[in-house]
Scaffold this active site. Sequence first.
Site, PDB file in Angstrom:
ATOM      1  N   GLU A   1     -12.657 -60.444  -0.632  1.00  0.00           N
ATOM      2  CA  GLU A   1     -11.487 -59.930  -1.350  1.00  0.00           C
ATOM      3  C   GLU A   1     -10.410 -61.008  -1.514  1.00  0.00           C
ATOM      4  O   GLU A   1      -9.447 -60.842  -2.227  1.00  0.00           O
ATOM      5  CB  GLU A   1     -10.919 -58.686  -0.635  1.00  0.00           C
TER       6      GLU A   1
ATOM      7  N   CYS B   1     -18.110 -73.069   8.381  1.00  0.00           N
ATOM      8  CA  CYS B   1     -18.768 -72.539   9.579  1.00  0.00           C
ATOM      9  C   CYS B   1     -19.498 -73.653  10.314  1.00  0.00           C
ATOM     10  O   CYS B   1     -19.860 -73.501  11.469  1.00  0.00           O
ATOM     11  CB  CYS B   1     -19.738 -71.436   9.205  1.00  0.00           C
TER      12      CYS B   1
ATOM     13  N   GLU C   1     -12.988 -69.363  17.945  1.00  0.00           N
ATOM     14  CA  GLU C   1     -13.178 -70.176  16.731  1.00  0.00           C
ATOM     15  C   GLU C   1     -11.797 -70.351  16.078  1.00  0.00           C
ATOM     16  O   GLU C   1     -11.114 -69.362  15.792  1.00  0.00           O
ATOM     17  CB  GLU C   1     -14.114 -69.421  15.772  1.00  0.00           C
TER      18      GLU C   1
END
Length: 534
Positions: free
Chosen positions: A212, A317, A417
Amino acid sequence: MFRSSSRRALSLQPWTLYRLSRFSASAESSPIAGNPDLTVKNLIGGKFLESRSEASIDVINPATQEVVSRVPLTTGEEFKAAVEAAKSAFPKWRNTPITSRQRIMFKLQELIRRDMDKLALNITTEQGKTLRDAQGDVFRGLEVVEHACGMATLQMGEYVSNVSHGIDTYSIREPLGVCAGICPFNFPAMIPLWMFPMAVTCGNTFILKPSEKDPGASMMLAELAMEAGLPDGVLNIVHGANDTVNNICDDDDIRAVSFVGSNTAGMHIYSRAAAKGKRVQSNMGAKNHAVIMPDASPDATLNALVAAGFGAAGQRCMALSTAVFVGGLKSWEEELIKRASTLKVNAGVEPGTDLGPVISKQAKDRICRLIQSGIENGARVVLDGRNVKVPGYQDGNFVGPTLLADVTSDMECYKEEIFGPVLLCMQADTLEDAIDIVNSNKYGNGASIFTTSGVAARKFQSEIEAGQVGINVPIPVPLPFFSFTGSKASFAGDLNFYGKAGVQFYTQIKTVTQQWKDLPSQGVSLAMPTSQKS
Ligand code: NAD
């Protein structure tokens, strides 16, 4: 996160104006200025349709805070219409010859190349990364489209002749039906391209839910796929956040779900969709380590650490988030700071930019909070990018390259993370200690070693617990003839994205056993058939 569709007075720069007129309402008028409605459309049954939803989420240019477009929260009815369209398109599509399906991918790869610059500009506008990096985003996805061009060979079955007297067995791979993909914000082109090209070339139909935060590239890719000849209903796009995702997980007509994103969402989707009997592949968060041996080649290693730590503002990532220096950081520190300090932080469209902004104000706040918590717990900030100023882009979500030294495994900045331009530096006495550090981390996407010793490299390769291993390679993401092989908490499921596993994920195997023999009947036997002669 949810905003009403209230309009803002926008002070626009020309490069922000590229948007998806064909996919937004009030299409052909001016790009943004004076355009009353920037809402991105759904794609259902081959038509770009305006959503009836009253609620939407603003897509914000992270360098300027300008509203680029608005993503509707696709209604339940629209979602069901998309699934129905995919379901109706399936019987004809699965029976379309594999060579015809491949040819559409051949055409798609050509069209993606043609529109590479437009795609990259849209990615930079919505996601923030530099134009060059945005091209890389498209290119890494394009490679999966190229891979899908060879689908006939990739999904070949197996045949064993004469498994018993006059009996042969063979296996065929068949499409599953309607599949769905749920995407993160950080690779707006690459990750949709990990999903739908493989799925549809295997003969499935597809429901894509872009992030989104940056749906533009998905919309453009869908239009290119249709221009390439993908029939109506084979690829459909719905929008929104949690509710749309839950609809995907719960829908009885969807057979498989591909997800890429955070662990919170990924584990929720994995368990919810699996509970409904779906096949799920879930690529999630990471903490990627580099182990630097004292014998590593200094110049190449330093450049690799800086590029992999700070490229894409750390929002990959497979970004390098932790460097473990065997034998200590001392001999590396000064030069590492020097090289990281020369990186230019600016809007992604500006020439010479190395790092663009991070995706949102919330992301920036979170990154700064994790840096601060590291400092409060004993880490040394040897380069601090929190207060970076970018002239002309005062409102951008910029964080400059940040280096934290003396980090230990118990710190929150190490356990979480960070997903920003922050490289944590740790120290280990031996290679064994460094391997222990990496293996104790819950994530397992990637890990690299920098060394000139084959012995050390080989030990690392066999003992390290990570799905993608680099030897003097900082971001060891394989090309699509292999698979993206994250492991531990970075992946849930059995079959990885693309490569052979990707084909297996999007197909189910059927074995056929046939008998053609011209012999007199042996009469009726009720015993279990075996290949032994009685
Ligand atoms: P995110 O999890 O916030 O969003 C990903 C998708 O999940 C979006 O489409 C979003 O609408 C949906 N979503 C988010 N929260 C949800 C919830 N509670 N319930 C249902 N749906 C939900 O991830 P992001 O911030 O867009 O992307 C960054 C994350 O993605 C990082 O953790 C990064 O490591 C990870 N990532 C992993 C890989 C990989 O291959 N392992 C690749 C890219 C990104």
